[in-house]
Design an enzyme around this catalytic site. Structure first.
Site, mmCIF file in Angstrom:
data_model
loop_
_atom_site.group_PDB
_atom_site.id
_atom_site.type_symbol
_atom_site.label_atom_id
_atom_site.label_comp_id
_atom_site.label_asym_id
_atom_site.label_seq_id
_atom_site.Cartn_x
_atom_site.Cartn_y
_atom_site.Cartn_z
ATOM 1 N N PRO A 314 -83.932 26.336 40.736
ATOM 2 C CA PRO A 314 -84.830 25.304 41.284
ATOM 3 C C PRO A 314 -84.194 23.922 41.151
ATOM 4 O O PRO A 314 -84.167 23.329 40.073
ATOM 5 C CB PRO A 314 -86.094 25.429 40.423
ATOM 6 C CG PRO A 314 -85.615 26.039 39.137
ATOM 7 C CD PRO A 314 -84.446 26.906 39.467
ATOM 8 N N ASP A 488 -80.599 21.905 37.526
ATOM 9 C CA ASP A 488 -81.317 23.179 37.505
ATOM 10 C C ASP A 488 -82.534 22.994 36.605
ATOM 11 O O ASP A 488 -82.406 22.837 35.394
ATOM 12 C CB ASP A 488 -80.396 24.273 36.968
ATOM 13 C CG ASP A 488 -81.042 25.658 36.998
ATOM 14 O OD1 ASP A 488 -82.279 25.745 37.156
ATOM 15 O OD2 ASP A 488 -80.305 26.653 36.842
ATOM 16 N N HIS A 489 -83.734 23.011 37.220
ATOM 17 C CA HIS A 489 -84.946 22.701 36.470
ATOM 18 C C HIS A 489 -85.268 23.755 35.411
ATOM 19 O O HIS A 489 -86.123 23.539 34.550
ATOM 20 C CB HIS A 489 -86.136 22.539 37.422
ATOM 21 C CG HIS A 489 -87.086 21.453 37.012
ATOM 22 N ND1 HIS A 489 -87.411 21.198 35.705
ATOM 23 C CD2 HIS A 489 -87.776 20.544 37.762
ATOM 24 C CE1 HIS A 489 -88.262 20.197 35.651
ATOM 25 N NE2 HIS A 489 -88.499 19.766 36.889
ATOM 26 N N ARG A 490 -84.607 24.897 35.452
ATOM 27 C CA ARG A 490 -84.832 25.901 34.422
ATOM 28 C C ARG A 490 -84.287 25.448 33.075
ATOM 29 O O ARG A 490 -84.797 25.865 32.029
ATOM 30 C CB ARG A 490 -84.178 27.226 34.823
ATOM 31 C CG ARG A 490 -84.769 27.898 36.042
ATOM 32 C CD ARG A 490 -83.985 29.124 36.447
ATOM 33 N NE ARG A 490 -82.601 28.809 36.811
ATOM 34 C CZ ARG A 490 -81.714 29.701 37.231
ATOM 35 N NH1 ARG A 490 -82.065 30.981 37.342
ATOM 36 N NH2 ARG A 490 -80.484 29.338 37.557
#
Length: 516
Positions: A314, A488-490
């Site tokens: 994401p 990367d929003h993770r």
């Protein structure tokens, strides 16, 4: 049986799955020592030369130039001269690699040395099948010419010595017609010779090519041969079927009282293609000209990796404008006063990113898909995106946080040169904890980039431009550089990404901090 050894496709790096043989550097029958360069193999990322894993004699080349094979596949066979070709054939058949040319087909003697083609004057050649071409020499040889046969000009006749870049079908046809492929010009990719190139060369030399068999029409249904006297049919339908040789069992009955009528027989006639189907000729449409360019192995790998990154990671993006007037002044001064040092703006950006990663280590990470965990690294290994004609590659400046600007500049130049000449090793482009992609030299003001997995972030760098800026209530000109951080929003949240950009701004706008 004497020892027979295999030379196989190596695995250069964790992501390598296959390789394409570009060139053989050792000829069949030649001896080699451990460490000698055997052949050149292209992967999705690099072209590298394979070193011999042992001493030996190259008895059989299994993979021809241009063939793509998976990791671990057989490239060649090594054995001493005392080992017969029959023993090699038996060995290869035992490991499932028996679909290989025999010594006679490859023009090799039992000792692995090339042999001259010797015509058999005692026995007559077997009659060719109806679909095969027949080789007949030119008129100068005095041989009888058969109608419809392939006539090879004397100038093309011979045996192919060494490796010639040609398709397997072209090699087989050249062996059948006794053509030296070295005298044929290839028009395929990389100069590869195809069957069509052989046919064109024969015609250009004054020879003829046997007509190629036309493919059998497909999609025609099978015919019935049962007794159809009991099949209900109208008198007209039965007479028409008899005249056309159509079995009434093959007709669909749509007439009155379930009988086969004339229309049913005509439909069967069309299905069996006993008469041409009348189709209205479409109006001619001008076709747009285009060129089909197949994907290279590198382009396929790039597409797969970035598609997976875009699908699974994401992405979110943060953009900042950095003032670089002091950086440009320091760069000019260093380049003018320090011999043999020519720093670029990108060198400063790489160093600033490494320093910011040391201050914000939670951005210096990779995401492990298999374990769903974050790998945080102590050293800042910065990948630098390099554009190649065949695609994009990201060589790595390892431990950039512990190197000087001059060391980073020299290493980046060396890696770029290796990348453009295809000499990067797997360790020099696989891994990395952060990527810098700079399109400023193309005049691009700003852009965003796709994360290079398994890394957690990538910095897109635009061009430095003079822009009006308000300072103490006054509009002044300043050189501004727009950068965009894709995260990367993770593994990286917005506040964490913003903290990294704040530290990056501090090092870029106060470049003296990078010297201490």
């Amino acid at each position: 049986m004497s020892e027979i050894k295999l030379i196989e496709v190596p695995k250069w790096g964790l992501s390598m799955e296959e390789g394409t043989v570009a060139e053989w550097l050792v000829e069949e029958g030649a001896s080699f020592s451990k460490g000698d360069l055997i052949c050149e193999i292209e992967t999705s990322k690099i072209a590298n030369q394979l070193e011999a894993p042992f001493d030996g004699v190259l008895r059989r080349v299994v993979a021809k130039p241009g063939e793509t094979l998976p990791v671990g596949a057989v490239l060649a066979v090594s054995a001493e001269a005392a080992v017969s070709d029959a023993e090699i054939e038996e060995f290869l058949a035992g490991i499932g690699a028996d679909q290989l040319p025999t010594p006679a087909e490859s023009g090799r003697s039992p000792g692995g040395q090339p042999t001259a083609a010797q015509p058999d004057l005692q026995s007559s050649p077997p009659a060719p099948a109806a679909h095969e071409s027949v080789q007949v020499t030119g008129a100068a040889t005095g041989s009888r010419q058969r109608p419809g046969a392939t006539i090879v000009p004397d100038a093309l006749r011979g045996r192919t010595n060494g490796d010639v870049f040609a398709t397997p079908h072209a090699h087989r046809l050249a062996d059948e017609l006794s053509i030296d492929l070295a005298r044929v010009t290839g028009t395929g990719r990389g100069g590869r010779i195809s069957v069509a190139d052989i046919h064109d060369t024969i015609r250009a030399g004054g020879g003829t090519v046997a007509p190629q068999p036309s493919p059998t029409p497909s999609g025609i249904p099978g015919r019935s041969f049962e007794d159809d006297t009991a099949v209900p049919a109208t008198p007209v339908g039965r007479r028409l079927a008899a005249s056309l040789g159509i079995n009434l069992h093959d007709c669909r009955a749509t007439g009155s009282r379930g009988r086969v009528c004339e229309a049913d027989v005509r439909e069967a006639e069309r299905r069996f293609r006993l008469q041409p189907e009348v189709v209205a000729a479409p109006e001619p449409v001008a076709e747009a000209e285009f060129e089909t360019i197949p994907f290279t192995a590198m382009r396929k790998a790039i597409g797969q990796r970035l598609q997976e990154s875009k699908r699974s990671a994401p992405h979110f993006r943060l953009t900042a404008d950095l003032q670089i007037d002091d950086l440009l002044a320091l760069r000019t001064k260093i380049n003018a006063t320090v011999p043999a040092v020519k720093l670029s703006v990108n060198d400063f950006v790489v160093k600033a990113c490494a320093a910011a990663l040391r201050k914000v280590p939670d951005v210096n990470v990779q995401f492990d898909e298999a374990t769903q965990s974050v790998l945080r690294y102590a050293s800042a290994d910065i990948s630098v995106a390099v554009a190649l004609p065949s695609g994009l590659i990201t060589p790595i400046v390892r431990g950039a946080d512990g190197k000087t600007l001059a060391e980073i500049s020299g290493e980046v130049q060396s890696l770029v040169t290796k990348a453009k000449t295809g000499k990067l090793t797997a360790d020099e482009f696989q891994g990395g904890t952060f990527t810098v992609s700079n399109l400023g030299m193309f005049g691009v003001r700003e852009f965003d980039a796709i994360i290079n997995p398994p890394q957690g972030a990538i910095l897109a760098v635009g061009a430095g431009q003079e822009r009006p800026v308000v300072v103490d209530g006054q509009v002044v000109a300043r050189t501004m550089l727009t950068v965009t951080l894709s995260c990367d929003h993770r593994v990286i949240d917005g506040a964490l990404g913003a903290t990294f950009l704040r530290e990056l701004r501090r090092f870029v706008e106060s470049p003296a901090l990078m010297l201490v």
